[in-house]
Design a protein around this motif. Structure first.
Motif, PDB file in Angstrom:
ATOM      1  N   ALA A  90      11.073-132.455 -77.509  1.00 16.38           N
ATOM      2  CA  ALA A  90      12.029-131.800 -77.607  1.00 16.38           C
ATOM      3  C   ALA A  90      11.943-132.282 -79.336  1.00 16.38           C
ATOM      4  O   ALA A  90      12.278-131.192 -80.218  1.00 16.38           O
ATOM      5  CB  ALA A  90      13.414-133.075 -77.418  1.00 16.38           C
ATOM      6  N   ARG A 113      12.715-129.749 -82.221  1.00 13.84           N
ATOM      7  CA  ARG A 113      11.408-128.483 -81.806  1.00 13.84           C
ATOM      8  C   ARG A 113      12.592-127.249 -82.504  1.00 13.84           C
ATOM      9  O   ARG A 113      11.281-126.074 -82.792  1.00 13.84           O
ATOM     10  CB  ARG A 113      11.375-128.596 -80.227  1.00 13.84           C
ATOM     11  CG  ARG A 113      10.494-127.720 -79.522  1.00 13.84           C
ATOM     12  CD  ARG A 113      10.201-127.206 -78.359  1.00 13.84           C
ATOM     13  NE  ARG A 113       9.423-127.298 -78.010  1.00 13.84           N
ATOM     14  CZ  ARG A 113       7.412-127.886 -77.559  1.00 13.84           C
ATOM     15  NH1 ARG A 113       7.492-128.541 -77.900  1.00 13.84           N
ATOM     16  NH2 ARG A 113       6.689-127.183 -76.851  1.00 13.84           N
ATOM     17  N   ASP A 145      17.113-130.803 -79.910  1.00 13.21           N
ATOM     18  CA  ASP A 145      15.917-130.258 -80.868  1.00 13.21           C
ATOM     19  C   ASP A 145      16.305-129.340 -81.861  1.00 13.21           C
ATOM     20  O   ASP A 145      15.769-128.414 -82.226  1.00 13.21           O
ATOM     21  CB  ASP A 145      15.406-129.136 -79.062  1.00 13.21           C
ATOM     22  CG  ASP A 145      16.734-128.552 -78.750  1.00 13.21           C
ATOM     23  OD1 ASP A 145      17.844-129.093 -79.045  1.00 13.21           O
ATOM     24  OD2 ASP A 145      17.050-127.334 -77.915  1.00 13.21           O
TER      25      ASP A 145
END
Length: 198
Positions: A98, A144, A124
């Protein structure tokens, strides 16, 4: 327990011209080669570790263990941003993490508490970075959701531009760990730990 949601990405493709020779192999008192010592600090905290190296580098010679992933940055001579972009491109395919903790290969003095604290705030959609006495340090953890921006980097600035553009998502954590700002630029930096009682 090593994090299973945050991957570590170590940038180690630089030529270290200021150091005078390959600092990745420079001997750190009581800890061995510099890059290997840095990687050893990461092992207890990250289940997934990747190292970005240059096109002419030999991972075995650099002391990178076989269970640590290597990513070759063909354009590493363009600067840290290009190395980081190459690493992120590979992680987008190979990792389910993540977030990624972007680390420099010449920073072996971070404390265990620092890694644990930063990983506990990762997600994330966040950028998490340590601050020591007003100075930003490493690792910087990028969720992410920001990897696409990191992939676009091309110059030597690294990820600073991404952090600046996304200040609203940035979580700055004050730490009492000088290791987050101490890297190795010159040979005498290798003796930093002894001089500072670490």
């Amino acid at each position: 327990m090593p994090s299973d949601t945050v991957a570590a990405l170590v940038l180690a493709a630089g030529r270290a011209r200021r150091f005078g020779n390959d600092k990745r192999l420079a001997h750190l008192p009581q800890r061995g080669p510099l890059l290997a010592a840095t990687l050893a600090t990461l092992r207890p905290h990250f289940g997934e570790i990747w190292v970005v190296v240059g096109i002419e580098d030999d991972p075995v010679q650099l002391g990178i263990a076989k269970d640590i992933g290597t990513i070759v940055a063909a354009t590493a001579d363009q600067g840290m941003g290009a190395s980081l972009a190459a690493g992120i491109r590979m992680l987008r395919v190979e990792s389910q993490a993540a977030a990624v903790a972007v680390m420099l290969g010449d920073m072996p003095w971070l404390s265990e508490d620092t890694f644990a604290l930063l990983c506990s705030r990762a997600s994330d959609r966040a950028i998490v970075r340590p601050i020591y006495r007003g100075q930003g340090g490493h690792p910087v953890l990028f969720g992410r959701g920001f990897w696409g921006s990191l992939e676009q980097l091309t110059d030597d600035e690294g990820a600073r531009s991404v952090v600046r553009r996304h200040q609203n998502a940035c979580i700055e954590i004050e730490v009492h760990d000088p290791g987050v700002v101490q890297d190795v630029d010159r040979p005498w930096d290798l003796d930093w730990a002894r001089r500072h009682g670490r």
